[in-house]
Design a protein around this motif. Structure first.
Motif, PDB file in Angstrom:
ATOM      1  N   SER A  19       0.846  -1.200   0.000  1.00  0.00           N
ATOM      2  CA  SER A  19       0.000   0.000   0.000  1.00  0.00           C
ATOM      3  C   SER A  19       0.880   1.247   0.000  1.00  0.00           C
ATOM      4  N   PRO A  20       1.222   1.745  -1.186  1.00  0.00           N
ATOM      5  CA  PRO A  20       2.046   2.950  -1.241  1.00  0.00           C
ATOM      6  C   PRO A  20       1.257   4.192  -0.839  1.00  0.00           C
ATOM      7  N   GLY A  21       1.997   5.169  -0.294  1.00  0.00           N
ATOM      8  CA  GLY A  21       1.483   6.521  -0.180  1.00  0.00           C
ATOM      9  C   GLY A  21       1.757   7.224  -1.499  1.00  0.00           C
ATOM     10  N   ARG A  22       1.971   8.512  -1.445  1.00  0.00           N
ATOM     11  CA  ARG A  22       2.242   9.245  -2.692  1.00  0.00           C
ATOM     12  C   ARG A  22       3.673   8.963  -3.137  1.00  0.00           C
ATOM     13  N   VAL A  23       3.798   8.471  -4.371  1.00  0.00           N
ATOM     14  CA  VAL A  23       5.102   8.119  -4.944  1.00  0.00           C
ATOM     15  C   VAL A  23       5.355   9.020  -6.146  1.00  0.00           C
ATOM     16  N   HIS A  24       6.571   9.524  -6.261  1.00  0.00           N
ATOM     17  CA  HIS A  24       6.908  10.439  -7.358  1.00  0.00           C
ATOM     18  C   HIS A  24       7.105   9.663  -8.649  1.00  0.00           C
ATOM     19  N   THR A  25       6.114   9.720  -9.501  1.00  0.00           N
ATOM     20  CA  THR A  25       6.123   9.039 -10.796  1.00  0.00           C
ATOM     21  C   THR A  25       5.771  10.043 -11.883  1.00  0.00           C
ATOM     22  N   PRO A  26       5.930   9.676 -13.152  1.00  0.00           N
ATOM     23  CA  PRO A  26       5.498  10.569 -14.236  1.00  0.00           C
ATOM     24  C   PRO A  26       4.012  10.940 -14.141  1.00  0.00           C
TER      25      PRO A  26
ATOM     26  N   ILE B 239       0.210  17.376 -11.907  1.00  0.00           N
ATOM     27  CA  ILE B 239       0.527  18.738 -11.442  1.00  0.00           C
ATOM     28  C   ILE B 239       0.594  19.699 -12.631  1.00  0.00           C
ATOM     29  N   ASN B 240       1.266  19.288 -13.683  1.00  0.00           N
ATOM     30  CA  ASN B 240       1.414  20.160 -14.848  1.00  0.00           C
ATOM     31  C   ASN B 240       0.074  20.507 -15.478  1.00  0.00           C
ATOM     32  N   LYS B 241      -0.832  19.521 -15.498  1.00  0.00           N
ATOM     33  CA  LYS B 241      -2.140  19.722 -16.125  1.00  0.00           C
ATOM     34  C   LYS B 241      -3.047  20.605 -15.288  1.00  0.00           C
ATOM     35  N   ASN B 242      -3.047  20.388 -13.975  1.00  0.00           N
ATOM     36  CA  ASN B 242      -4.019  21.039 -13.110  1.00  0.00           C
ATOM     37  C   ASN B 242      -3.514  22.304 -12.414  1.00  0.00           C
ATOM     38  N   TYR B 243      -2.187  22.493 -12.371  1.00  0.00           N
ATOM     39  CA  TYR B 243      -1.635  23.642 -11.655  1.00  0.00           C
ATOM     40  C   TYR B 243      -0.535  24.320 -12.477  1.00  0.00           C
TER      41      TYR B 243
ATOM     42  N   GLU C 123       5.813  20.596  -3.667  1.00  0.00           N
ATOM     43  CA  GLU C 123       6.254  20.667  -2.272  1.00  0.00           C
ATOM     44  C   GLU C 123       5.098  20.404  -1.310  1.00  0.00           C
ATOM     45  N   LYS C 124       3.913  20.928  -1.637  1.00  0.00           N
ATOM     46  CA  LYS C 124       2.738  20.705  -0.795  1.00  0.00           C
ATOM     47  C   LYS C 124       2.375  19.233  -0.736  1.00  0.00           C
ATOM     48  N   LEU C 125       2.362  18.573  -1.890  1.00  0.00           N
ATOM     49  CA  LEU C 125       2.038  17.147  -1.936  1.00  0.00           C
ATOM     50  C   LEU C 125       3.103  16.316  -1.232  1.00  0.00           C
ATOM     51  N   SER C 126       4.355  16.730  -1.366  1.00  0.00           N
ATOM     52  CA  SER C 126       5.442  16.003  -0.711  1.00  0.00           C
ATOM     53  C   SER C 126       5.283  16.025   0.806  1.00  0.00           C
TER      54      SER C 126
ATOM     55  N   GLN D 154       3.210  13.578   3.368  1.00  0.00           N
ATOM     56  CA  GLN D 154       3.834  12.438   4.049  1.00  0.00           C
ATOM     57  C   GLN D 154       4.614  12.957   5.243  1.00  0.00           C
ATOM     58  N   PRO D 155       4.376  12.421   6.438  1.00  0.00           N
ATOM     59  CA  PRO D 155       5.086  12.920   7.617  1.00  0.00           C
ATOM     60  C   PRO D 155       6.602  12.925   7.462  1.00  0.00           C
ATOM     61  N   ILE D 156       7.136  12.012   6.660  1.00  0.00           N
ATOM     62  CA  ILE D 156       8.591  11.949   6.486  1.00  0.00           C
ATOM     63  C   ILE D 156       9.108  13.131   5.667  1.00  0.00           C
ATOM     64  N   GLY D 157       8.194  13.859   4.990  1.00  0.00           N
ATOM     65  CA  GLY D 157       8.550  15.099   4.319  1.00  0.00           C
ATOM     66  C   GLY D 157       8.851  15.015   2.842  1.00  0.00           C
ATOM     67  N   ARG D 158       8.639  13.874   2.241  1.00  0.00           N
ATOM     68  CA  ARG D 158       8.878  13.733   0.804  1.00  0.00           C
ATOM     69  C   ARG D 158       7.999  12.629   0.239  1.00  0.00           C
ATOM     70  N   MET D 159       7.921  12.572  -1.077  1.00  0.00           N
ATOM     71  CA  MET D 159       7.245  11.458  -1.739  1.00  0.00           C
ATOM     72  C   MET D 159       8.167  10.242  -1.759  1.00  0.00           C
ATOM     73  N   GLY D 160       7.553   9.084  -1.932  1.00  0.00           N
ATOM     74  CA  GLY D 160       8.342   7.885  -2.102  1.00  0.00           C
ATOM     75  C   GLY D 160       8.952   7.810  -3.496  1.00  0.00           C
ATOM     76  N   LYS D 161       9.891   6.905  -3.646  1.00  0.00           N
ATOM     77  CA  LYS D 161      10.512   6.654  -4.942  1.00  0.00           C
ATOM     78  C   LYS D 161      10.031   5.302  -5.470  1.00  0.00           C
ATOM     79  N   PRO D 162       9.796   5.181  -6.785  1.00  0.00           N
ATOM     80  CA  PRO D 162       9.378   3.892  -7.341  1.00  0.00           C
ATOM     81  C   PRO D 162      10.311   2.748  -6.938  1.00  0.00           C
ATOM     82  N   GLU D 163      11.608   3.049  -6.856  1.00  0.00           N
ATOM     83  CA  GLU D 163      12.587   2.017  -6.508  1.00  0.00           C
ATOM     84  C   GLU D 163      12.382   1.486  -5.093  1.00  0.00           C
ATOM     85  N   GLU D 164      11.886   2.337  -4.211  1.00  0.00           N
ATOM     86  CA  GLU D 164      11.652   1.906  -2.835  1.00  0.00           C
ATOM     87  C   GLU D 164      10.498   0.912  -2.773  1.00  0.00           C
TER      88      GLU D 164
END
Length: 258
Positions: free
Chosen positions: A183-190, A196-200, A209-212, A215-225
């Motif tokens: 169950s991933p949280g928000r992960v930085h993917t294309p 973001i580009n389409k809606n903002y 930065e707001k979306l990042s 997550q309490p850890i302060g960043r998005m996850g990485k696909p590799e993780e």
């Protein structure tokens, strides 16, 4: 070598980009033969090229996971190449909106891919997985477990993925099949960048930065993780784990209220 998948045959849906691509590369790095089911065959060819550059093998099958006949045909072709030891149900689509913003066609579209697609792939592979005492990893979401604003249809489908995981894990214990979900949280993917580009437009950095920071850890996850967790769950080192949901979310589920 720990987490070795040498001589294992893995099927990954949606392996052409994002988390799915990272999973394919990570499996191949550990020695697995990778079979990619992808609606757009062309985008998966780059994944195959990268895997082959490692000295490993990969194959692509053009397949809409929502169509059972296409899924069964793809798995029949895969079986001609050998056993099926691992199934990663990664393919999925999103929808933003609450109940009032979810039209019937939206609900049907998400059901077809996120629920029926997972069912179709498990259904088509279960006999092979019984023979190999194989592993299933389903991609759920933090939305499976907690309420998230404006994710009505998406949460519905990912909740179903979670409970399908529990059901299959229970039903196939005697066959040696292990079934878990991630169950991933928000992960930085294309996908995130495109959203973001389409809606903002003009506010990309601010919104990222707001979306990042959600997550309490302060960043998005990485696909590799996420991919590394999938590799672990598919390996013999995880042989005592089944019927379990693994959040990988920077603390979102447990720490957001603290």
């Amino acid at each position: 070598m720990k987490f070795s998948l040498e001589n294992k045959s893995a099927v990954v849906t949606g392996g052409g980009s994002g988390i799915g691509k990272a999973i394919c590369l990570a499996l191949a790095e550990q020695g697995a033969i990778v079979h990619i089911l992808e609606l757009n065959k062309e985008i998966a060819e780059d994944t195959v090229t990268q895997i082959e550059s490692m000295g490993s093998s990969a194959f692509v099958y053009c397949c809409n996971v929502a169509v059972q006949s296409e899924v069964i045909a793809a798995f029949e072709e895969i079986k001609t190449k050998g056993s099926i030891d691992i199934l990663i149900n990664n393919a999925g689509i999103a929808h933003i909106g609450n109940l009032e913003n979810c039209k019937e066609e939206d609900l049907d579209r998400l059901y077809d891919v996120n629920i029926k697609g997972v069912y179709n792939c498990m259904y088509a592979s279960i006999e092979s997985l019984k023979k190999s005492s194989g592993v299933i990893v389903n991609m759920a979401s933090i939305a499976s477990s907690v309420g998230i604003n404006d994710r009505f249809a998406y949460s519905m489908t990912k909740g179903a993925v979670l409970t399908m995981t529990y059901s299959v894990a229970k039903d196939y214990l005697a066959d040696g099949i292990r079934c878990n979900c991630i169950s991933p949280g928000r992960v930085h993917t294309p996908f995130v960048d495109g959203f973001i580009n389409k809606n903002y437009p003009g506010r990309e950095k601010e919104i990222f930065e707001k979306l990042s920071k959600t997550q309490p850890i302060g960043r998005m996850g990485k696909p590799e993780e996420v991919a590394n967790l999938a590799v672990y769950l598919c390996s013999e080192e995880a042989s005592f784990i089944t019927g379990t949901n693994f959040p990988i979310d920077g603390g979102f589920v447990t720490l957001n209220g603290s």
